[in-house]
Design an enzyme around this catalytic site. Sequence first.
Site, PDB file in Angstrom:
ATOM      1  N   GLY A 161      -4.710  -2.490   7.958  1.00 31.18           N
ATOM      2  CA  GLY A 161      -3.352  -2.345   7.451  1.00 31.18           C
ATOM      3  C   GLY A 161      -2.520  -3.163   8.402  1.00 31.18           C
ATOM      4  CB  CYS A 162       0.963  -4.141   8.542  1.00 25.77           C
ATOM      5  SG  CYS A 162       1.886  -5.468   9.320  1.00 25.77           S
ATOM      6  CD  GLN A 163       3.811  -0.590  11.536  1.00 21.03           C
ATOM      7  OE1 GLN A 163       3.876   0.451  12.157  1.00 21.03           O
ATOM      8  NE2 GLN A 163       4.845  -1.105  10.913  1.00 21.03           N
ATOM      9  CG  HIS A 187       2.450  -7.198  14.779  1.00 21.98           C
ATOM     10  ND1 HIS A 187       3.316  -8.062  14.161  1.00 21.98           N
ATOM     11  CD2 HIS A 187       1.464  -6.953  13.882  1.00 21.98           C
ATOM     12  CE1 HIS A 187       2.857  -8.345  12.959  1.00 21.98           C
ATOM     13  NE2 HIS A 187       1.758  -7.671  12.757  1.00 21.98           N
ATOM     14  NE  ARG A 230       3.639  -6.788   4.377  1.00 23.66           N
ATOM     15  CZ  ARG A 230       4.005  -7.863   5.027  1.00 23.66           C
ATOM     16  NH1 ARG A 230       3.142  -8.820   5.267  1.00 23.66           N
ATOM     17  NH2 ARG A 230       5.227  -7.993   5.476  1.00 23.66           N
TER      18      ARG A 230
END
Lengths: 404, 138
Positions: B51-53, A360, B118
């Site tokens: 998770g981050c993505q 993002h 991450r």
Amino acid sequence: MFDVSKIRDLFPILKRKVNGRDLVYFDNGASTQKLHSVIDTVSNYYKEENSNVHRGVHFLSGLATDKFEESRRVIRKFIGAKYDHEIIFTKGTTDSINLVANGFRSLLKKGDEIIISELEHHSNIVPWQMCCEYSGAVLKIIPLRDNGELEISKFESLLSKKTKLVALSHISNSLGTINPIKEFIEKSHKVGARVLIDGAQAASHVPLNMQDLDVDMYCFSAHKMYGPTGVGVLYGKEDILNEIPPYQGGGEMIKEVSFKKTTYACLPHKFEAGTPNIAGVIAFKSAIEFIADLGFNTITKHEEYLLEYATQEISKIGGVRIYGTSEKKSGIISFNIDGIHPYDIGVLLDKMGVAIRTGHHCTQPIMERFNIPGTARISLAIYNTKEEIDVCMASIRKVKQMLS
Amino acid sequence: MRTIKEIQEEILEDFDMFEDWMQKYEYLIDLGKELPSIDEKYKIEENLIKGCQSRVWLHAEENSGNIIFSADSDAIMTKGIVALLIRVLSGQSANDIAHADLDFINKIGLKEQLSATRANGLLSMIKQMKLYAIAIDK
């Protein structure tokens, strides 16, 4: 004549291999690679010049101080600021914004308004949310159009006497949009609002002149300008910097300390408590000189050519959607491929030696606006080549084939 | 039922056949595609491992001391590794899962999938699988 191979020779890391392939580094929006001259300056500083600045009476301290202040002068000139003391050294853009947001909250009262936009990096959202929470000020958001440009008419309708500050990106790190900041600044000043510009994605790509822009505050980071990590700049007009209370207390930032009352030092030292990243600041000068010597005519010409070529080539791949198609755009291509998660694109491209960013990009409101989990992002710099774009495009085609 | 250690060795043998990373990743992609989708009713916020993505949903059920896992992810590479984890751990006893030494991910050359960037929820996924097991084991 601009010769990109000569530029590449100045960046030692570009010769290395990744996963057995020649590195194609397209993650410059996150951080650029470092110049030989920057690396040598850091190394030489610790070998020959190391000492604390502004304090000592001895030879090395004087030398370090002179070099440190020389960097300030060079940066002042580079961005067309009026005075050296309007250049404050920080850890980076995030630190610069936090410095202002932290100080600004004591200048605001309940009901005052701060305007930011939908395309901001989290670094230019969260500090203002914290500032509003503390001061009772209200945060207003300029919405984004489908092509990644901001709705200027909506901005005008948000402006009022209540607006105390407008904080905007110069260039969007996710979409590449170059915002017409001069127009935003003029309109903001008409209602008496101050303007802070987050220039993290701009300072190495477009020419800057603080006095011409008439901007109140402008922030950028050395590490996105071929310089060292951990160094940033907050430019501020003298009057606004005098108005904002200090961010951190400590050594260097005081005039006199007593338990009854402590008075603060003058600019720029008021905002530079503690021992700064001396080696980094000194080496930042080498990076600025590289950019200045090359000149923005050459830089924008090459980067615009790369952007145009990459956009044209990626558009030939079926199922690719590009996010951010503003008329004025910097070398950033955010994209997705139908039915494929950006994370999978990033992982597989990495195995082919191509470094891009996925996710993002610390701009969750943009992702929400487009209703996507994230994007894959190519971000270009002066040392990138047409051949690298060809390698990247062939790799994207391969990824698409593997995943579908 | 084969033990956790035996299944890991089996996976290592499978991966030994591959000559380069491309074959390895293509195999993972296939595993990801073949993993039965998790029941939609379990694709809920409480089962989401952030998770981050890439997002991972994990559901666990107990069956007389053994734990049956099902999972899903929106990224196919992550889903491939999730499929391997399920192959190793699902159906095993809570006690064995809680004490499992999962070294196969490193050994098959996918340790970058476990890096601290991450970038994925994989480490959290392993942690969550073990937490379920510890909770049931008590």
